[in-house]
Design a protein around this motif. Sequence first.
Motif, PDB file in Angstrom:
ATOM      1  N   THR A 196       0.981  -1.726  -0.234  1.00 19.81           N
ATOM      2  CA  THR A 196       0.472   0.233   0.058  1.00 19.81           C
ATOM      3  C   THR A 196       1.086   1.321   0.006  1.00 19.81           C
ATOM      4  O   THR A 196       0.891   1.894  -0.893  1.00 19.81           O
ATOM      5  CB  THR A 196      -1.098  -0.124   1.132  1.00 19.81           C
ATOM      6  N   LEU A 197       1.959   1.443   0.693  1.00 20.17           N
ATOM      7  CA  LEU A 197       2.390   1.844   0.779  1.00 20.17           C
ATOM      8  C   LEU A 197       3.930   2.809  -0.410  1.00 20.17           C
ATOM      9  O   LEU A 197       3.595   3.408  -0.902  1.00 20.17           O
ATOM     10  CB  LEU A 197       4.165   1.926   1.652  1.00 20.17           C
ATOM     11  N   ILE A 198       4.179   1.807  -1.276  1.00 18.77           N
ATOM     12  CA  ILE A 198       4.519   1.364  -2.404  1.00 18.77           C
ATOM     13  C   ILE A 198       2.886   1.976  -3.732  1.00 18.77           C
ATOM     14  O   ILE A 198       3.962   3.295  -4.535  1.00 18.77           O
ATOM     15  CB  ILE A 198       5.446   0.511  -3.163  1.00 18.77           C
ATOM     16  N   GLY A 199       2.217   1.565  -3.292  1.00 18.07           N
ATOM     17  CA  GLY A 199       1.446   2.125  -4.159  1.00 18.07           C
ATOM     18  C   GLY A 199       1.233   3.560  -4.328  1.00 18.07           C
ATOM     19  O   GLY A 199       0.275   3.432  -5.232  1.00 18.07           O
ATOM     20  N   ALA A 200       1.132   3.594  -2.792  1.00 20.67           N
ATOM     21  CA  ALA A 200       0.619   5.486  -3.584  1.00 20.67           C
ATOM     22  C   ALA A 200       1.705   6.782  -4.132  1.00 20.67           C
ATOM     23  O   ALA A 200       1.531   7.130  -4.284  1.00 20.67           O
ATOM     24  CB  ALA A 200       0.765   5.705  -1.624  1.00 20.67           C
ATOM     25  N   SER A 201       2.962   5.878  -4.506  1.00 23.17           N
ATOM     26  CA  SER A 201       3.578   6.363  -5.552  1.00 23.17           C
ATOM     27  C   SER A 201       4.309   5.402  -6.100  1.00 23.17           C
ATOM     28  O   SER A 201       4.208   6.661  -7.477  1.00 23.17           O
ATOM     29  CB  SER A 201       5.071   6.563  -4.795  1.00 23.17           C
ATOM     30  N   SER A 202       3.882   4.552  -6.687  1.00 23.97           N
ATOM     31  CA  SER A 202       4.160   4.119  -8.153  1.00 23.97           C
ATOM     32  C   SER A 202       3.902   2.413  -8.303  1.00 23.97           C
ATOM     33  O   SER A 202       4.287   1.673  -7.392  1.00 23.97           O
ATOM     34  CB  SER A 202       5.940   4.059  -8.048  1.00 23.97           C
ATOM     35  N   GLN A 203       2.454   2.629  -8.610  1.00 17.34           N
ATOM     36  CA  GLN A 203       2.053   1.393  -9.052  1.00 17.34           C
ATOM     37  C   GLN A 203       2.111   0.224  -9.447  1.00 17.34           C
ATOM     38  O   GLN A 203       2.195  -0.841  -9.591  1.00 17.34           O
ATOM     39  CB  GLN A 203      -0.039   1.192  -9.586  1.00 17.34           C
ATOM     40  N   THR A 204       3.299   0.435 -10.416  1.00 18.27           N
ATOM     41  CA  THR A 204       4.007  -0.073 -11.172  1.00 18.27           C
ATOM     42  C   THR A 204       5.156  -0.831 -10.701  1.00 18.27           C
ATOM     43  O   THR A 204       5.598  -2.543 -10.036  1.00 18.27           O
ATOM     44  CB  THR A 204       5.064   1.101 -12.277  1.00 18.27           C
TER      45      THR A 204
END
Length: 82
Positions: free
Chosen positions: A33-41
């Motif tokens: 979730t933390l990563i996805g907030a900045s980069s879905q890739t």
Amino acid sequence: MGITEDIADGLAKKAIAVENELDDESVIPHVATLIGASSQTTQEAFLTAVRVRKAEARAIKFLKDKLAGKQGEKLPTSGDKG
């Protein structure tokens, strides 16, 4: 690998280690979730790396158990639903 995959794989290794150390299955979804907030890739690469590494660990455990004469996990067949 490219930078995205390298970073995602490094995070996957660390997240799996923390998950195992704390016996807390919420670690990986929180990191995703933390990563996805900045980069879905990067999030997708992270989740793929987690799945690949966990699949490898299960396969290695199965093979070690087989060599040790234990039944271990049964291999799924094409007819299994799950």
